[in-house]
Motif scaffolding. Structure first.
Motif, PDB file in Angstrom:
ATOM      1  N   VAL A 207     125.223  20.745   0.298  1.00 35.96           N
ATOM      2  CA  VAL A 207     124.129  21.469   0.374  1.00 35.96           C
ATOM      3  C   VAL A 207     123.916  21.514  -1.737  1.00 35.96           C
ATOM      4  CG1 VAL A 207     123.960  23.931   0.736  1.00 35.96           C
ATOM      5  CG2 VAL A 207     124.985  22.959   2.196  1.00 35.96           C
ATOM      6  N   TYR A 208     122.474  21.961  -1.624  1.00 35.73           N
ATOM      7  CA  TYR A 208     122.749  22.837  -3.407  1.00 35.73           C
ATOM      8  C   TYR A 208     121.877  23.780  -3.098  1.00 35.73           C
ATOM      9  CZ  TYR A 208     122.784  17.489  -5.119  1.00 35.73           C
ATOM     10  OH  TYR A 208     123.723  16.314  -6.141  1.00 35.73           O
ATOM     11  N   TYR A 209     122.031  24.582  -4.256  1.00 34.82           N
ATOM     12  CA  TYR A 209     120.722  25.631  -3.996  1.00 34.82           C
ATOM     13  C   TYR A 209     120.913  26.676  -5.456  1.00 34.82           C
ATOM     14  CZ  TYR A 209     125.812  27.702  -5.327  1.00 34.82           C
ATOM     15  OH  TYR A 209     126.865  27.475  -5.383  1.00 34.82           O
ATOM     16  N   SER A 210     119.477  27.013  -5.592  1.00 32.94           N
ATOM     17  CA  SER A 210     119.582  27.545  -6.969  1.00 32.94           C
ATOM     18  C   SER A 210     119.379  28.774  -7.092  1.00 32.94           C
ATOM     19  CB  SER A 210     117.936  26.926  -7.118  1.00 32.94           C
ATOM     20  OG  SER A 210     117.099  27.910  -9.058  1.00 32.94           O
ATOM     21  N   THR A 211     120.201  29.357  -8.289  1.00 24.86           N
ATOM     22  CA  THR A 211     120.676  30.720  -9.052  1.00 24.86           C
ATOM     23  C   THR A 211     119.624  30.906 -10.042  1.00 24.86           C
ATOM     24  OG1 THR A 211     122.175  29.989  -9.823  1.00 24.86           O
ATOM     25  CG2 THR A 211     122.347  30.114  -7.221  1.00 24.86           C
ATOM     26  N   GLY A 212     119.607  32.594 -10.148  1.00 24.55           N
ATOM     27  CA  GLY A 212     119.147  32.635 -11.572  1.00 24.55           C
ATOM     28  C   GLY A 212     117.506  32.987 -11.744  1.00 24.55           C
ATOM     29  N   SER A 213     117.309  34.273 -12.327  1.00 23.37           N
ATOM     30  CA  SER A 213     115.361  34.547 -12.215  1.00 23.37           C
ATOM     31  C   SER A 213     115.049  34.514 -13.562  1.00 23.37           C
ATOM     32  CB  SER A 213     115.724  35.729 -11.617  1.00 23.37           C
ATOM     33  OG  SER A 213     116.529  36.254 -12.266  1.00 23.37           O
ATOM     34  N   SER A 214     114.053  34.252 -13.633  1.00 23.29           N
ATOM     35  CA  SER A 214     113.484  34.754 -14.673  1.00 23.29           C
ATOM     36  C   SER A 214     113.998  35.755 -15.630  1.00 23.29           C
ATOM     37  CB  SER A 214     111.564  34.043 -14.794  1.00 23.29           C
ATOM     38  OG  SER A 214     111.387  35.015 -13.965  1.00 23.29           O
ATOM     39  N   VAL A 220     121.001  25.064 -10.758  1.00 26.53           N
ATOM     40  CA  VAL A 220     120.534  24.595  -9.329  1.00 26.53           C
ATOM     41  C   VAL A 220     122.495  23.718  -9.810  1.00 26.53           C
ATOM     42  CG1 VAL A 220     120.757  22.224  -8.238  1.00 26.53           C
ATOM     43  CG2 VAL A 220     118.704  23.412 -10.001  1.00 26.53           C
ATOM     44  N   LYS A 221     122.745  24.798  -7.991  1.00 25.44           N
ATOM     45  CA  LYS A 221     124.610  24.634  -7.408  1.00 25.44           C
ATOM     46  C   LYS A 221     124.725  23.403  -6.614  1.00 25.44           C
ATOM     47  CE  LYS A 221     125.908  28.339 -11.124  1.00 25.44           C
ATOM     48  NZ  LYS A 221     126.662  29.616 -10.952  1.00 25.44           N
ATOM     49  N   TYR A 222     126.002  23.081  -6.193  1.00 20.58           N
ATOM     50  CA  TYR A 222     126.375  22.849  -4.795  1.00 20.58           C
ATOM     51  C   TYR A 222     127.620  22.571  -4.231  1.00 20.58           C
ATOM     52  CZ  TYR A 222     127.860  19.320  -8.613  1.00 20.58           C
ATOM     53  OH  TYR A 222     128.511  17.991  -9.085  1.00 20.58           O
ATOM     54  N   PRO A 234     125.837  35.782  -5.129  1.00 26.79           N
ATOM     55  CA  PRO A 234     124.781  36.458  -5.331  1.00 26.79           C
ATOM     56  C   PRO A 234     123.733  36.836  -5.253  1.00 26.79           C
ATOM     57  CG  PRO A 234     126.012  36.185  -7.354  1.00 26.79           C
ATOM     58  CD  PRO A 234     126.210  34.972  -6.052  1.00 26.79           C
ATOM     59  N   ASP A 235     123.340  35.608  -5.292  1.00 25.02           N
ATOM     60  CA  ASP A 235     121.417  35.611  -5.699  1.00 25.02           C
ATOM     61  C   ASP A 235     120.830  33.952  -5.754  1.00 25.02           C
ATOM     62  OD1 ASP A 235     121.117  34.888  -8.343  1.00 25.02           O
ATOM     63  OD2 ASP A 235     121.829  36.211  -8.920  1.00 25.02           O
ATOM     64  N   ILE A 236     120.049  33.670  -5.098  1.00 31.41           N
ATOM     65  CA  ILE A 236     119.373  32.604  -4.566  1.00 31.41           C
ATOM     66  C   ILE A 236     118.198  32.707  -4.114  1.00 31.41           C
ATOM     67  CG2 ILE A 236     119.487  30.652  -2.849  1.00 31.41           C
ATOM     68  CD1 ILE A 236     122.531  30.909  -2.067  1.00 31.41           C
ATOM     69  N   ASN A 237     117.220  31.157  -5.028  1.00 33.24           N
ATOM     70  CA  ASN A 237     115.902  31.444  -5.357  1.00 33.24           C
ATOM     71  C   ASN A 237     115.432  30.206  -3.754  1.00 33.24           C
ATOM     72  OD1 ASN A 237     114.791  32.603  -7.690  1.00 33.24           O
ATOM     73  ND2 ASN A 237     116.946  30.477  -8.826  1.00 33.24           N
ATOM     74  N   TRP A 238     116.381  29.546  -4.005  1.00 30.53           N
ATOM     75  CA  TRP A 238     116.239  28.423  -2.004  1.00 30.53           C
ATOM     76  C   TRP A 238     117.280  27.770  -2.209  1.00 30.53           C
ATOM     77  CZ3 TRP A 238     117.721  23.172  -4.413  1.00 30.53           C
ATOM     78  CH2 TRP A 238     117.222  23.030  -5.638  1.00 30.53           C
ATOM     79  N   ILE A 239     117.665  26.256  -1.348  1.00 26.55           N
ATOM     80  CA  ILE A 239     118.693  25.882  -0.769  1.00 26.55           C
ATOM     81  C   ILE A 239     118.243  25.117   0.156  1.00 26.55           C
ATOM     82  CG2 ILE A 239     120.366  26.561   1.262  1.00 26.55           C
ATOM     83  CD1 ILE A 239     120.735  29.330   0.744  1.00 26.55           C
ATOM     84  N   ALA A 240     118.847  23.958   0.050  1.00 26.98           N
ATOM     85  CA  ALA A 240     118.691  22.801   0.435  1.00 26.98           C
ATOM     86  C   ALA A 240     119.830  21.846   1.205  1.00 26.98           C
ATOM     87  CB  ALA A 240     117.650  21.927  -0.669  1.00 26.98           C
ATOM     88  N   HIS A 241     118.970  21.377   2.181  1.00 28.74           N
ATOM     89  CA  HIS A 241     120.616  20.862   2.496  1.00 28.74           C
ATOM     90  C   HIS A 241     119.979  19.126   3.166  1.00 28.74           C
ATOM     91  CE1 HIS A 241     120.689  24.544   5.892  1.00 28.74           C
ATOM     92  NE2 HIS A 241     121.049  24.658   4.905  1.00 28.74           N
ATOM     93  N   ASN A 315     116.271  17.996  -8.855  1.00 27.14           N
ATOM     94  CA  ASN A 315     117.841  18.211  -9.433  1.00 27.14           C
ATOM     95  C   ASN A 315     118.263  17.902  -8.636  1.00 27.14           C
ATOM     96  OD1 ASN A 315     117.251  18.867 -12.143  1.00 27.14           O
ATOM     97  ND2 ASN A 315     116.711  20.760 -11.381  1.00 27.14           N
ATOM     98  N   ILE A 316     118.025  18.109  -7.381  1.00 25.95           N
ATOM     99  CA  ILE A 316     118.569  17.569  -6.229  1.00 25.95           C
ATOM    100  C   ILE A 316     119.821  16.388  -5.545  1.00 25.95           C
ATOM    101  CG2 ILE A 316     118.377  19.582  -5.059  1.00 25.95           C
ATOM    102  CD1 ILE A 316     116.555  18.354  -2.666  1.00 25.95           C
ATOM    103  N   ILE A 317     117.981  15.674  -6.732  1.00 26.15           N
ATOM    104  CA  ILE A 317     118.778  13.751  -6.343  1.00 26.15           C
ATOM    105  C   ILE A 317     119.369  13.704  -7.197  1.00 26.15           C
ATOM    106  CG2 ILE A 317     117.613  12.159  -6.685  1.00 26.15           C
ATOM    107  CD1 ILE A 317     115.088  12.954  -6.326  1.00 26.15           C
ATOM    108  N   PRO A 318     120.783  12.665  -6.764  1.00 25.05           N
ATOM    109  CA  PRO A 318     121.818  12.574  -7.104  1.00 25.05           C
ATOM    110  C   PRO A 318     122.474  11.694  -8.548  1.00 25.05           C
ATOM    111  CG  PRO A 318     122.258  11.362  -5.350  1.00 25.05           C
ATOM    112  CD  PRO A 318     121.094  12.873  -5.670  1.00 25.05           C
ATOM    113  N   PHE A 319     121.030  11.836 -10.107  1.00 28.65           N
ATOM    114  CA  PHE A 319     121.209  11.001 -10.595  1.00 28.65           C
ATOM    115  C   PHE A 319     122.425  10.624 -11.275  1.00 28.65           C
ATOM    116  CE2 PHE A 319     116.379  11.177 -10.538  1.00 28.65           C
ATOM    117  CZ  PHE A 319     116.260  10.163  -9.959  1.00 28.65           C
ATOM    118  N   GLY A 320     123.421  11.356 -11.303  1.00 25.25           N
ATOM    119  CA  GLY A 320     124.178  11.418 -11.965  1.00 25.25           C
ATOM    120  C   GLY A 320     124.610  12.897 -12.256  1.00 25.25           C
ATOM    121  N   TRP A 321     126.106  12.233 -14.119  1.00 22.77           N
ATOM    122  CA  TRP A 321     126.014  13.546 -14.156  1.00 22.77           C
ATOM    123  C   TRP A 321     125.494  13.839 -15.715  1.00 22.77           C
ATOM    124  CZ3 TRP A 321     129.533  11.638 -11.279  1.00 22.77           C
ATOM    125  CH2 TRP A 321     130.100  11.252 -10.290  1.00 22.77           C
TER     126      TRP A 321
END
Length: 590
Positions: A207-214, A220-222, A234-241, A315-321
Motif C-alpha cells: 500500500v502506498y498513500y499520499s499525505t499533505g496538502s498545498s 508518498v509513504k507506504y 490523519p489525511d490522505i490525498n490518494w491510496i494505491a494498492h 513515486n509508487i514505482i519502487p526505483f529504490g531509496w
C-alpha cells in the motif's frame, strides 16, 4: 604496502559490495511478525443469495468494466492490452483481470439522524441502470437505487474516457436528508497474483498513500510489504494498492480525514494480499443532499503515463531509496527509453544499454587500471620502504610519510581507487531495483529467456536450496563464470610477487574467488535482465583490460615517466642545496 595480488581499493570495494548485498537480502527476507496495533474495519453485510444479480458493461479501448446490480459496485476489471502469467504454457497468455469474483468490494453506509440502529448500506441495495450515455470521448452509466425507508434515491455514476485507465465515480442522493449526518466509506481488495514468481511478486505488492496538502509538499509513504500492518492516517490525498507492474489507485476529489488502513499477506492461494481502508466522509453542505466524487485508476505502472496525472503516482514505482532512485529515474531510465525507440528485441536493448553505460564509465575504469599498473611498477620502492621502517609502531609515522612522498613523486593518489569503487557501488546496486520494475520488459523474451523481468530457468529442483532457490538460471551461471574469468585475468596482472608476500595475506585469493559464487547465490532468482546486464558488463570489462593494456597503457612509458619525475625531484633538491651553499660562501666572504 603488501598485498596478495589485489590492491587495497579492490579489497575495500569487494567488502562494501558484499556488505550491501547482505543488507539487501536481509530486508527482502520474509518476516512474519505481526504488529500489536489494531484498528476498526467495519464488517460488510453480505447480499442475500436469493437476489438475482445482473451486470452491465462499461468499456473503452484499454479497459472493460462490469458493474453489479447488487451494491452497484465494479465487480470486474479487464485490461485489454496486457496478459497474466499462465503456468500451463509458461508464458503471459492468460486474460488479465485486476478485479474479478468480488475481489474488490466497497460500500457507503448512511445512518439515521434521530433513530439509532436504522441505517442504509449500499451493498444491500439493488441498483438499476437509470441512464447509459455513449459519446465519442466519454461513456457514462448511472446506477440508481431506491431509498428503502421512503422516497428518494441514491445514484452511483461511473464515467470512462477513451484510452484512459482511470474511472470517474460519483455518489449523489435525493431525499436522504435524515441520513446525511454520518456517512462512512469502507473498501476492501484482495490482490491477485499475476506473475511467474509469487514470492517475488508479493515483495513488490504493498500500500502506498499520499499525505499533505498545498502549499506544503505532498509526501508518498507506504505500509510494510511483508508484515500485517494497521495504521491510522490523519489525511490522505490518494491510496494505491500497488502490485509489481499494476495498481489500483483510489483518488478522492477532496482530502480524506482520519483514514484507517489494514494490509494482510496470504502465504498461499490465489491472492497475494488483502487491503482494507475505512473512513468517515463529511458532507460539507449542511441539511442538503450528499454528493462526493472519486476516481479509480486500474492500470499499469508506466512511469511516463503516471507522471502525466501530476499527483505523484509515479513515486509508487519502487526505483529504490534516496539517490538510488535518482540514478534509476534520471540515468538508467533515460538511456533505456532512448534505446527503446530502436524497436529492437529488449534483450538486445539491454546489451546496448550496458555498452552505453560502460563507455560512459570508461574514464573511471581506465583510471582504476592505470592506478593498479603504477602500483605494480613502484612495488620495489614500496618494499624498500617496508624494509627500512620495519620496527612496528615506532616507525609507523615515518613509514607513512615515506609512502606519501613516494606517491607524490609518481603523481598518484591511492585513495582515488577507493573513490572510484565507491562511485560505482550505487550504480551496481540501483540495477537491482531497475529491471524488476520496468513494465515494458514484462513478458518480453530473449533467446531462451521467457520473461526478462523474472528468472530464466533451465533446470527445476524438487527441493529448495537456501539463498539459491529451486532452479538453475543459465544467465546467472554465465554471469558468474564471466566474473570468475575477469577476476582471474585482472588478478594475474600482479604475478611478480614473492612467496613471502603471498604468505602475508593468505586468505585474499580465497575471498576474491568466492565473489562469483556469492553472486551466483544472490541473484539466481532475480530478473534475468539483471543477469544479462552483468554478464555483458563483465565481457566488456575483460575486453577493456586487453584493450587498455595492448593499445592505451604503455607500462614502459609509465616507468620512464616515474624515473623522470624522480630525476627531476633529485635535480631540484641538488640545485636548491647548491644555491644554499653558494649563498653561505658569499655571505662568509663579505
Amino acid at each position: 604496502m603488501k598485498d596478495n595480488r589485489l590492491d587495497y581499493s579492490s579489497i575495500i570495494g569487494l567488502f562494501l559490495i558484499l556488505f550491501i548485498l547482505t543488507i539487501f537480502t536481509y530486508f527482502n527476507v520474509n518476516n512474519n511478525q505481526e504488529k500489536k496495533e489494531t484498528i476498526y474495519i467495519s464488517k460488510k453485510i453480505i447480499p442475500s443469495k436469493k437476489k438475482k444479480n445482473n451486470f452491465f458493461s462499461l468499456e473503452n479501448n484499454v479497459l472493460k468494466l462490469k458493474i453489479s446490480c447488487i451494491g452497484g459496485m465494479i465487480s470486474e476489471v479487464f485490461l485489454k492490452k496486457y496478459k497474466a502469467y499462465n503456468n500451463s504454457f509458461s508464458s503471459h497468455s492468460r486474460d488479465l483481470y485486476l478485479v474479478k469474483n468480488s475481489s474488490l468490494e466497497y460500500n457507503i453506509s448512511f445512518s439515521k439522524k434521530k433513530k439509532k440502529g436504522i441505517n442504509i448500506n449500499t451493498n444491500t441495495l439493488i441498483f438499476k441502470p437509470f441512464s447509459i450515455t455513449n459519446l465519442k470521448k466519454i461513456r457514462i452509466i448511472v446506477m440508481r437505487a431506491k431509498n428503502p425507508y421512503g422516497e428518494g434515491f441514491l445514484d452511483f455514476i461511473y464515467t470512462i474516457k477513451k484510452n484512459q485507465y482511470d474511472v470517474g465515480f460519483y455518489v449523489r442522493t435525493k431525499n436522504f436528508h435524515s441520513f446525511n449526518k454520518s456517512v462512512f466509506l469502507n473498501l476492501e481488495q484482495k490482490v491477485f497474483s499475476l506473475e511467474k514468481d509469487r514470492d517475488w511478486e508479493n515483495s513488490y505488492t504493498q500500500v502506498y498513500y499520499s499525505t499533505g496538502s498545498s502549499p506544503k509538499p505532498k509526501k508518498v509513504k507506504y505500509l510494510s510489504e511483508k508484515n500485517i500492518e494497521n495504521k491510522g492516517i490523519p489525511d490522505i490525498n490518494w491510496i494505491a494498492h500497488k502490485q509489481q507492474f499494476f495498481s489500483f489507485i483510489f483518488i478522492p476529489e477532496e482530502i480524506l480525514r482520519n483514514v484507517f488502513i489494514r494490509s494482510e499477506n496470504f502465504s498461499s492461494g490465489y491472492f497475494l494480499k488483502k487491503i482494507q481502508f475505512y473512513t468517515k466522509i463529511k458532507n460539507s453542505k449542511k441539511n442538503k443532499e450528499f454528493y462526493f466524487s472519486f476516481r479509480f485508476y486500474f492500470g499499469p505502472l508506466d512511469f511516463n503515463s503516471l507522471k502525466e496525472y501530476q499527483s505523484g503516482f509515479e513515486n509508487i514505482i519502487p526505483f529504490g531509496w534516496g539517490f538510488l532512485k535518482w540514478i534509476n529515474k534520471y540515468f538508467f531510465l533515460i538511456i533505456f527509453q532512448f534505446l527503446e525507440k530502436t524497436n529492437l528485441n529488449y534483450g538486445v536493448i539491454i546489451i546496448l544499454m550496458t555498452i552505453v553505460v560502460k563507455f560512459i564509465l570508461y574514464p573511471i575504469t581506465y583510471k582504476q587500471y592505470k592506478l593498479s599498473a603504477i602500483m605494480k611498477l613502484i612495488r620495489p620502492e614500496i618494499e624498500e620502504i617496508n624494509k627500512k621502517y620495519s620496527n612496528g609502531s615506532k616507525d609507523a609515522l615515518k613509514k607513512q610519510r615515506a609512502m606519501m612522498e613516494l606517491y607524490h613523486k609518481v603523481g598518484i593518489n591511492p585513495m582515488s581507487g577507493c573513490i572510484s569503487t565507491l562511485f560505482q557501488i550505487p550504480i551496481f546496486y540501483s540495477l537491482f531495483k531497475f529491471f524488476p520494475t520496468i513494465i515494458n520488459l514484462r513478458g518480453k523474451s530473449f533467446l531462451w529467456v521467457e520473461d526478462l523481468t523474472s528468472y530464466d530457468s533451465i533446470l527445476e529442483f524438487p527441493f529448495f536450496i537456501p539463498f539459491y532457490g529451486n532452479h538453475v538460471s543459465l544467465l546467472t551461471l554465465l554471469y558468474s563464470l564471466a566474473l570468475l574469468v575477469y577476476t582471474r585475468i585482472s588478478n594475474s596482472e600482479n604475478k611478480d610477487i614473492s612467496k613471502k608476500e603471498t604468505n602475508s595475506i593468505p586468505n585474499m585469493n580465497f575471498i576474491l574467488y568466492l565473489t562469483p559464487i556469492i553472486m551466483l547465490l544472490f541473484i539466481n532468482s532475480y530478473a534475468s535482465a539483471l543477469s544479462l546486464y552483468y554478464f555483458t558488463s563483465n565481457i566488456i570489462n575483460i575486453g577493456f583490460l586487453f584493450f587498455i593494456k595492448k593499445f592505451i597503457l604503455d607500462e614502459q612509458k609509465i616507468l620512464m615517466k616515474i624515473q623522470d619525475k624522480k630525476l627531476k625531484k633529485h635535480s631540484h633538491w641538488r640545485t636548491m642545496i647548491k644555491k644554499i651553499i653558494n649563498k653561505k660562501i658569499t655571505e662568509s666572504k663579505t
